[in-house]
Design an enzyme around this catalytic site. Structure first.
Site, mmCIF file in Angstrom:
data_model
loop_
_atom_site.group_PDB
_atom_site.id
_atom_site.type_symbol
_atom_site.label_atom_id
_atom_site.label_comp_id
_atom_site.label_asym_id
_atom_site.label_seq_id
_atom_site.Cartn_x
_atom_site.Cartn_y
_atom_site.Cartn_z
ATOM 1 N N THR A 921 2.579 0.772 -10.166
ATOM 2 C CA THR A 921 2.903 1.723 -9.172
ATOM 3 C C THR A 921 2.957 0.937 -7.754
ATOM 4 O OG1 THR A 921 0.329 2.048 -9.030
ATOM 5 C CG2 THR A 921 1.688 3.617 -10.287
ATOM 6 N N CYS A 922 2.129 -0.434 -7.650
ATOM 7 C CA CYS A 922 2.007 -0.895 -6.293
ATOM 8 C C CYS A 922 3.774 -1.473 -6.194
ATOM 9 C CB CYS A 922 1.371 -2.021 -6.201
ATOM 10 S SG CYS A 922 -0.362 -1.376 -6.366
ATOM 11 N N SER A 923 4.452 -2.147 -7.020
ATOM 12 C CA SER A 923 5.741 -2.545 -6.939
ATOM 13 C C SER A 923 6.751 -1.638 -7.364
ATOM 14 C CB SER A 923 5.703 -3.881 -7.809
ATOM 15 O OG SER A 923 4.639 -4.814 -7.149
#
Length: 954
Positions: A921-923
């Site tokens: 989800t961060c990238s």
């Protein structure tokens, strides 16, 4: 007395002055013609001004007995082209063609209007207070002075013992004051007696004020009048001329061919059958009133001038039409055509002189572009009286002739530093409307002049700036938009030059000059005007694209504050992406461990935020309760117990998304849910609880950390955060039925309908029980009527958004400020702030596909084609679930879908059909195995997205 050919005295009682089309004054005066002197004198003929044909002004003084006299040239005005003169008992006035008024002589009562307490000023002084007013006529009383503008505004100063200034009191004035009682009266002529004043309107009505002891006001009384009062006996008579003597007044009614008089003739009756004190207008018994025209060589004569001296009267006749009053220089269409056609001829020097005379004078410019058909007589704080289309047409004409344009521009540039900073009336503000449209050139000279004009505007007093803003708001939309574009264009030029010089190391990054920001200040003011008038011009007209490059400089050099912070004072020049970038720069600076004065921002400190999913809200509140103020400046790093990964944005976004979803569950009872589906504060919130302070802190933290917290709040909440008052349209968003009903009350044309509603200033408040709330003191006994309905609606809106939720919102706001220690977020306007915190809820899924990149895949691989086929066939709700699975939120961040990218990668699983897709989800990376069929892909994808909290990592 000098008289033009064709004039003949029909009745003479002495010497005096005053008629429309003639220079004003209380003494004798005549019109300036090519071969004719102009002269005027006071009532005793002891002081006389003489204007020669070559423009030389002299004054003659004599004792009352005339045994001693002297004449002198008024050399101080030798370089002025004087067009009008007037004499008081012991003071003189002279108006130049350039629109400047000069006065000199006795100043015991402030009759010179120069603000000085000096009792005698022998040399002519400029009346600064009237600078910029396009005067049409001047007049002098015994010890008071009056002037009228081209648009009928009347100004008075000097002695006021009897109310002769028309200002409603008996206090003298040493500076010109605007007679507000005559606003829109359409004054075209003024005349002064010793202690009284008369004004004539374009419609032929006469007003008088001041001393009335001798009946000289014509009101059938001897009472003084402190404010202008119509002479009722002359109503409907359409007077064409008025003249004041020492204690009497004359008027001429051309339709009746009669001269009327009222007041006292101290030397005897004004006519054979008149009394010394005549209180109402009575015709003078003279040959001109016998029904026979004045004859000379059998040529019909007209009464062209009546003159009321101290104790005597004169009626003049001539056989042609009245001459026009010599006035200040103003632009005429024929002048422009002459300039353009002869700019290369031997007349060029004369043309330059004419251009210089008009465009070096604020007054001449203000009088040059008036609305036609008398509309300019309505000049006020809302109506400029300027025909902007006429200004535009003039610019288009001269811009085709560089010689003329450059000459006009040169004179304007010289004028700009001396513009009036303390306007006396709305007419002064015309120059601020006219000049930008004469400076539309895209050259450095035009840009420089616009900067000078902007500097002049910023020097206006707050109340004067409000007047200018009001005039701006009433401009036609097309001209208002053009005004914005002009200042936006010069702002672009300034910031472009700044950026170039910084990149070339020719300037320090922090060195932003005042002349580079002054047009930005004007743009911001225009933006505020635009917002108050309903955003009739699109916001992107205010954006200055060059700020993007400046923002990038701060990212490149990792610099803290400086010039960029100066630019944030003008948020209208930034689009939403720029504002988000600035917010990020500020929070990066605040979270840096370096000192406040350091220029280089280091890596930020982090707030490690461990959370147990099953106790998510409880853990959040515990962290907030234990946190210091400094802790909130750090960048949040969320970790979920038992789950691997490092928070690079996705995990903290998931934290806020889950927390918001939980708090908005109806079972929690935190918010008041209304029919619109939006959430609002309860009006009967329990005291002593910290719920709303905590929720405010959570929302502030989301903003500070660049995350979305999609509470279903109405736009009014974001207005209140920014200190802006919610309006009826906001109530209609929150409570649609109530909002429509209130709008219906405002729109109702019949008062009976309002009465039939049986409404008063109370509302019923829902809670555990119905409670009647008074919107104002004793509101239950005040019915809603057509006259007070706007107040009722305003109080209703105020109650819903302010009074009823005062305590919970104060707690919420306090928490929000704690959670977001940054301050540049206030650059956002309410809609932008709402988007930043709630994200975009509507999507163009094809744009999402367009922005995807692939790793270990190609766009035409079967798995990729199957994925998009399956995705597009999903219902909207399932698509949003996929978005939450991918990024931690089912919304697109504020910068928009066109900037939202993600990657589909092949995890290279050995048995892909047995593996579920998962996401970073961060990238924003979707790891999609190479499934053997479309059916398996759909099954695995839906399972993962519907249980997304188990399939994400960071």
């Amino acid at each position: 007395m000098a008289m033009a050919a064709g004039r003949r005295r029909r009745r003479r009682r002495g010497r005096g002055s005053g008629r429309p089309g003639q220079p004003g004054g209380t003494g004798e005066d005549t019109q300036s013609q090519k071969n004719e002197k102009v002269q005027c004198s006071n009532h005793d003929a002891t002081h006389m001004l003489i204007l020669s044909p070559d423009g030389k002004l002299s004054e003659h003084w004599a004792t009352a007995s005339a045994d001693c006299s002297k004449t002198r040239l008024v050399k101080e005005l030798r370089n002025q082209d004087i067009v009008q003169i007037a004499c008081g008992d012991q003071h003189a006035m002279a108006l130049s063609r350039g629109g400047e008024l000069f006065t000199w002589g006795q100043n015991t009562h402030g009759q010179l209007g120069v603000g000085s307490q000096t009792t005698l000023i022998p040399q002519p002084q400029l009346v600064e207070r009237l600078k910029g007013i396009p005067l049409a006529q001047i007049a002098a009383g015994g010890a008071h002075s009056v002037a009228v503008s081209l648009s009928g505004a009347v100004y008075s100063w000097g002695k006021n013992d009897f109310g002769q200034l028309g200002l409603g009191d008996t206090e003298g004035r040493s500076c010109p004051s605007y007679i507000r009682a005559l606003e829109h009266w359409k004054t075209v002529f003024i005349s002064c007696g010793t202690d009284h004043t008369a004004v004539l309107s374009k419609e032929g009505l006469v007003c008088t004020f001041g001393a009335g002891g001798a009946g000289q006001l014509g009101h059938n009384s001897t009472r003084n009048e402190l404010t202008p009062r119509v002479v009722a006996e002359l109503w409907g008579a359409r007077v064409s001329q008025v003249a004041c003597g020492r204690q009497h007044t004359l008027v001429y009614v051309p339709s009746l061919d009669k001269v009327y008089s009222f007041g006292s003739d101290e030397e005897g009756p004004l006519g054979d059958e008149r009394k010394p004190n005549q209180l109402i207008p009575i015709p003078i018994n003279s040959p001109v009133n016998t029904g026979r025209s004045c004859q000379e060589n059998d040529v019909p004569q007209e009464v062209i001038e009546i003159i009321a001296g101290g104790n005597r009267s004169i009626v003049l006749c001539k056989n042609n039409k009245n001459s026009c009053l010599n006035g200040i220089a103003t632009l005429k269409d024929k002048d422009v055509d002459t300039w353009i056609s002869n700019c290369s001829s031997q007349h060029w020097e004369s043309i330059k002189k004419n251009i210089r005379r008009i465009f070096s004078s604020e007054a001449c410019i203000n009088g040059s572009f008036l609305e036609k058909r008398d509309k300019h007589f309505k000049t006020s704080k809302e109506v400029s009286g300027v025909d902007i289309a006429k200004v535009q047409h003039f610019y288009e004409k001269i811009s085709k002739k560089p010689e003329v344009f450059q000459e006009v521009q040169k004179e304007i540039e010289k004028l700009l530093p001396s513009l009036s900073s303390s306007p006396i009336s709305p007419e002064n503000f015309r120059v601020y409307l006219i000049l930008p449209f004469l400076l539309q050139g895209q050259d450095e000279s035009s840009y420089h002049a616009l900067r000078l004009l902007a500097q002049a505007i910023t020097k206006l007093q707050p109340k004067d700036l409000q007047t200018l803003e009001c005039l701006w708001s009433n401009l036609e939309t097309s001209f208002f938009e053009k005004l914005i574009i002009l200042y936006q264009r010069v702002s672009q030029k300034s910031l472009f030059q700044y950026h170039i010089e910084v990149r070339r190391s020719q300037r320090n990054l922090s060195n932003l000059h005042p002349h580079e920001t002054v047009t930005l200040q004007i743009l911001q003011i225009l933006y505020q005007v635009n917002s108050r008038t309903g955003f009739r011009v699109q916001e992107n007209n205010f954006y200055v694209p060059q700020v993007k490059a400046i923002v990038e400089l701060f990212f490149i050099f990792n610099i803290k504050e400086m010039a960029l912070w100066k630019l944030t004072k003008y948020p209208c020049i930034f689009d939403m992406h720029d504002k988000i970038a600035i917010h990020n720069i500020e929070r990066k600076a605040l979270s840096s461990p370096c000192s406040e004065i350091a220029l280089i921002v280091m890596e930020p400190d982090h707030w490690i935020f461990p959370i147990r999913r099953q106790y998510l809200l409880q853990d959040i509140w515990t962290h907030l309760n234990n946190a210091s103020t400094e802790q909130f400046k750090k960048i949040l790093k969320v970790s979920f117990e038992g789950e691997a990964g490092v928070d690079e944005g996705g995990m903290s976004q998931e934290l806020f998304s889950v927390a918001v979803r939980t708090l908005c569950q109806p079972s929690t009872g935190v918010f008041r849910r209304v029919a619109s589906g939006l959430a609002w504060f309860p009006s009967q919130a329990p005291s002593g609880e910290h719920t709303f302070s905590r929720i405010g802190t959570l929302l502030g933290m989301a903003l500070y950390n660049g995350r979305m917290a999609p509470f279903p709040f109405p736009r009014a909440l974001y207005k209140k955060l920014l200190g802006l008052p919610p309006a009826l349209e906001d109530l209609e968003e929150l409570l649609p039925a109530t909002g429509r009903n209130l709008q219906g009350i405002l729109d109702e044309e019949c008062d009976r309908t309002l009465e039939s509603l049986d409404m008063d200033f109370t509302i019923m408040e829902e809670g555990e029980s119905m409670v009647t709330v008074e919107l104002k003191k004793n509101g239950a006994n005040i019915p809603v009527t057509k006259d007070n309905r706007k107040e009722f609606v305003d109080l209703y809106v105020n109650y819903v958004f302010n009074e009823s939720i005062r305590k919970p919102f104060e707690d919420f706001m306090q928490g929000f400020s704690r959670g977001c220690p940054a301050r540049k977020w206030k650059m956002f306007h309410p809609t932008e702030l709402q988007i930043v915190l709630q994200g975009h809820a509507e999507f163009d899924w094809h744009l999402l596909e367009k922005n995807v990149t692939y790793s270990q895949y190609k766009k035409l691989d079967r798995t990729i084609r199957n994925f998009w086929t399956v995705f597009y066939r999903l219902p909207e709700e399932k698509k949003k679930m996929f978005l939450a699975f991918l990024s931690g939120s089912d919304r697109i961040p504020g910068y928009g879908l066109e900037y939202f990218t993600f990657c589909i990668a092949d995890p290279q699983a050995e048995k892909p059909d047995e593996v579920y897709p998962f996401a970073n989800t961060c990238s924003r990376i979707l790891f999609l195995p190479r499934y053997s069929s479309k059916r398996i892909l759909k099954k695995k994808l839906l399972c993962a997205t519907e249980h997304n909290e188990s399939f994400g990592l960071c």
